[in-house]
Design an enzyme around this catalytic site. Structure first.
Site, PDB file in Angstrom:
ATOM      1  N   PRO A 130       0.819  -1.213   0.000  1.00 17.80           N
ATOM      2  CA  PRO A 130       0.000   0.000   0.000  1.00 17.80           C
ATOM      3  C   PRO A 130       0.852   1.262   0.000  1.00 17.80           C
ATOM      4  CG  PRO A 130       0.245  -0.751   2.236  1.00 17.80           C
ATOM      5  CD  PRO A 130       1.043  -1.700   1.380  1.00 17.80           C
ATOM      6  N   LYS A 155       4.553  -5.550  -6.301  1.00 17.46           N
ATOM      7  CA  LYS A 155       3.705  -4.591  -7.019  1.00 17.46           C
ATOM      8  C   LYS A 155       3.307  -3.510  -6.028  1.00 17.46           C
ATOM      9  CE  LYS A 155      -0.906  -4.005  -9.054  1.00 17.46           C
ATOM     10  NZ  LYS A 155      -1.246  -2.924  -8.095  1.00 17.46           N
ATOM     11  N   GLY A 207      -4.183  -3.617   2.031  1.00 14.50           N
ATOM     12  CA  GLY A 207      -4.996  -2.618   1.361  1.00 14.50           C
ATOM     13  C   GLY A 207      -6.427  -2.659   1.854  1.00 14.50           C
ATOM     14  N   SER A 208      -7.340  -2.323   0.981  1.00  9.89           N
ATOM     15  CA  SER A 208      -8.735  -2.182   1.362  1.00  9.89           C
ATOM     16  C   SER A 208      -9.432  -3.537   1.450  1.00  9.89           C
ATOM     17  CB  SER A 208      -9.470  -1.319   0.331  1.00  9.89           C
ATOM     18  OG  SER A 208      -9.564  -2.010  -0.906  1.00  9.89           O
ATOM     19  N   GLU A 229      -3.983  -8.085   4.993  1.00  4.58           N
ATOM     20  CA  GLU A 229      -4.192  -7.050   6.014  1.00  4.58           C
ATOM     21  C   GLU A 229      -5.046  -5.976   5.378  1.00  4.58           C
ATOM     22  OE1 GLU A 229      -2.335  -3.366   8.370  1.00  4.58           O
ATOM     23  OE2 GLU A 229      -0.860  -4.835   7.693  1.00  4.58           O
ATOM     24  N   LEU A 230      -6.280  -5.855   5.858  1.00  6.29           N
ATOM     25  CA  LEU A 230      -7.268  -5.018   5.185  1.00  6.29           C
ATOM     26  C   LEU A 230      -7.636  -3.833   6.077  1.00  6.29           C
ATOM     27  CD1 LEU A 230      -9.295  -8.030   3.783  1.00  6.29           C
ATOM     28  CD2 LEU A 230      -7.333  -6.861   2.757  1.00  6.29           C
ATOM     29  N   CYS A 263      -2.351   2.219   9.155  1.00  6.13           N
ATOM     30  CA  CYS A 263      -3.091   0.962   9.239  1.00  6.13           C
ATOM     31  C   CYS A 263      -3.666   0.754  10.631  1.00  6.13           C
ATOM     32  CB  CYS A 263      -2.169  -0.210   8.888  1.00  6.13           C
ATOM     33  SG  CYS A 263      -1.514  -0.153   7.209  1.00  6.13           S
ATOM     34  N   PHE A 362      -9.707   6.398   7.776  1.00  7.94           N
ATOM     35  CA  PHE A 362      -8.362   6.510   7.221  1.00  7.94           C
ATOM     36  C   PHE A 362      -8.013   7.964   6.932  1.00  7.94           C
ATOM     37  CE2 PHE A 362      -4.761   4.645   4.721  1.00  7.94           C
ATOM     38  CZ  PHE A 362      -4.364   3.752   5.695  1.00  7.94           C
TER      39      PHE A 362
END
Length: 459
Positions: A130, A155, A207-208, A229-230, A263, A362
Site C-alpha cells: 500500500p 507490485k 490494502g482495502s 491485512e485489510l 493501518c 483513514f
C-alpha cells in the site's frame, strides 16, 4: 498496456507515470523469477540474510532522496524523516531470528529413524503493497520472504509508484539477483488474471477490504495461500486510573499522524466518564496546535491527504455525523482547500449509528465517547466489523490483560498505540483479514512444513 499515474497531493500535478506490463510480458517475467528461485533457496541461509540486509542498508543510503519523494507522492511531512527507522528495525529483527525461525523441528534421531519437520519456501511470493507506509509495509514481507528462500515479485500502489523501483534497485545493487526480487507495474485486471492462473505460490496483500475480496476471488480454486491485512477501525479505551496526559498525547497522535492514514491508527476513543471532559479539552488543544500545509516545509506538522477522493470520504463522514447531532470541535483551518488539505477533526456526541464510528475513515478524524465501565467499553470496542489493534490505558496490567482477552482484535496495546513490534505477530481478525506478518509466525506463513521420515535400517 495502460499508464499508471501518480498525482501529487501537494498541488495536483503529475509526479510520475509508468507503463504497465501486458499479461504475456508479466508471465514471462514471473517465469524467469520462478526459474531463479531454486538457486536462491539453495544458497546458505546466512548468505541470503547478508544480501537482504545489504539491500536494506542501501535503502538507508537513499533516505535523503526518499523523504522528499514520499512527501511529493503521498503527502507525509518531511519533518518526520521517512520510514527507514522502522524499515531497518523490522528487517533486522527478522534477520536476527532467521536461523531459529527456519530451523528444522527435530522429532527423533536414533539408530533406527531420523524424523524432522523442515520449513521450505513457497516459491514465488507476490507482495502487493500500500501507499500509506510504502517502505515499512513492503519490508514486512519482502525481507523474511527472501531470507526464507522465496523469490519475490513486488507490485506497489500507484500513489507511491516509485517505491518498488527504489527497493529493487537497492537490493540488486547489494547483490540480490534481479530475477529473484522483481518490481512490476500491473493493472488490476492483469493482477487478478495472474493470480487466477496460479502464477504465484503465496500472495501477501495490504490494502482495502474491497481489494482483499478481489484477491480472494482471483485465487478461488487455485489453493494459493493468501495473507491479507485489510481495513481497520482501531479503538482506544481510557480507564479512570489512566495517566490522562500520556493517554491524550498518544491517542491523538495515533489518530492524526500521517493525516490519519495509518493501518493501526486510532479511529475511535472511549473515555471513562470521570475523565471525558478533561480528555476532550486536552485533545482539542493538541489538534488546534497543528500546522497544516506543504509537506516539504519543515514547519508543517500535518500534510495533505494522499488523494482528494480519500479526503472527500472523510469530509462526508464528518458532515453526516454533524447532521446527526455530533459536535465538531475544530474550526476549519485556513489552509483547508476543500481538496487534499483537510482540517483535522475531533467529534463528540457520536454514536455507532454514524459511519464515522463504524466505517474506516483513514483520515484525520476521531470520535470520542464517554463510557461508564469496562463492560460498556468492551461492547463498544467489539461493535465493529474490523479487528487490528486496541489501545488500553490503565495503571493495572492485569486489568488490561483481562479486558484484552475479551476484545476481538489482533493486537492489544497497554499505554501505547500505533506501533508495530516486529517480535510480535502482526495480524488481524474479522474484516481486517487473515494471516500474520513478522515474528517467528511470519516465517511460518512464508514457508510450508515438509516432513522427513527416514528409516535407517530395513532388517
Amino acid at each position: 498496456m495502460t499508464t499508471l499515474t501518480c498525482t501529487s497531493p501537494i498541488d495536483g500535478s503529475v509526479f510520475a507515470t509508468r507503463e504497465t506490463l501486458t499479461a504475456d510480458a508479466a508471465r514471462d517475467a514471473i517465469a524467469k523469477t520462478r526459474a531463479a528461485q531454486a538457486d536462491w533457496a539453495a544458497r546458505p541461509l546466512q548468505e541470503r540474510i547478508d544480501l537482504v540486509m545489504a539491500g536494506v542498508a542501501a535503502i538507508g543510503e537513499m533516505n535523503d532522496e526518499i523523504v522528499p519523494e514520499l512527501a511529493r507522492m503521498m503527502g507525509r511531512p518531511v519533518r518526520y524523516g521517512g520510514e527507514f527507522g522502522g524499515f531497518n528495525e523490522r528487517a533486522s529483527y527478522m534477520a536476527e531470528i532467521a536461523h531459529e525461525g527456519l530451523a528444522d523441528i527435530e522429532i527423533s534421531d536414533d539408530a533406527t529413524f531420523h524424523r524432522y519437520i523442515r520449513r521450505v519456501p513457497h516459491g514465488v511470493v507476490f507482495v502487493v503493497a500500500p501507499w500509506n507506509y510504502p517502505y515499512m509495509t513492503a519490508i514486512n514481507t519482502v525481507a523474511p520472504a527472501l531470507i526464507a528462500g522465496n523469490a519475490v515479485v513486488l507490485k506497489h500502489a500507484t500513489q507511491t509508484l516509485l517505491v518498488g523501483e527504489r527497493m529493487a534497485r537497492a537490493f540488486h545493487d547489494a547483490g540480490v539477483p534481479e530475477d529473484v526480487f522483481r518490481n512490476v507495474f500491473l493493472d488490476h485486471d492483469t493482477t487478478s488474471q495472474l493470480i487466477s492462473e496460479s502464477c504465484f505460490d503465496f500472495v501477501n496483500f495490504t490494502g482495502s477490504v474491497g481489494g482483499g475480496k478481489a484477491m480472494e476471488r482471483a485465487a478461488a480454486g487455485t489453493f494459493t495461500g493468501l495473507g491479507l491485512e485489510l481495513g481497520g477501525k482501531d479503538p482506544g479505551y481510557v480507564m479512570e486510573d489512566a495517566d490522562l496526559d500520556a493517554a491524550v498525547d498518544t491517542l491523538i497522535d495515533g489518530a492524526m499522524f500521517n493525516s490519519g492514514q495509518c493501518c493501526c491508527g486510532i479511529e475511535r476513543i472511549y473515555v471513562h466518564e470521570s475523565l471525558f471532559d478533561a480528555f476532550v479539552e486536552k485533545a482539542v488543544a493538541i489538534v488546534n496546535g497543528y500546522r497544516l500545509g506543504d509537506p516539504l516545509d519543515p514547519e508543517t506538522t500535518i500534510g495533505p491527504m494522499a488523494n482528494a477522493r480519500f479526503a472527500a470520504e472523510v469530509r462526508a463522514q464528518i458532515s453526516e455525523a454533524c447532521d446527526g447531532g455530533a459536535t465538531a470541535h475544530i474550526d476549519t483551518f485556513p489552509q483547508d482547500d476543500g481538496g487534499t488539505y483537510l482540517t483535522p477533526q475531533i467529534l463528540t456526541g457520536v454514536t455507532h449509528e454514524m459511519r464515522v464510528m463504524r466505517d474506516e475513515s483513514f483520515g484525520p478524524v476521531v470520535g470520542i465517547m464517554p463510557v461508564r465501565d469496562d463492560a460498556q467499553a468492551i461492547a463498544l470496542m467489539n461493535d465493529s466489523p474490523f479487528g487490528l489493534t486496541a489501545s488500553l490505558w490503565t495503571a493495572d496490567a492485569a486489568r488490561a490483560a483481562r479486558i484484552g482477552d475479551a476484545i476481538e482484535t489482533g493486537t492489544i496495546f497497554m499505554n501505547r498505540a500505533d506501533y508495530l513490534d516486529p517480535a510480535l505477530c502482526w495480524t488481524g481478525c474479522k474484516s481486517t483479514g487473515r494471516g500474520g506478518a513478522l515474528s517467528v509466525i511470519g516465517y511460518h506463513n512464508l514457508t510450508r512444513p515438509k516432513s522427513y521420515h527416514l528409516k535407517k535400517v530395513t532388517s
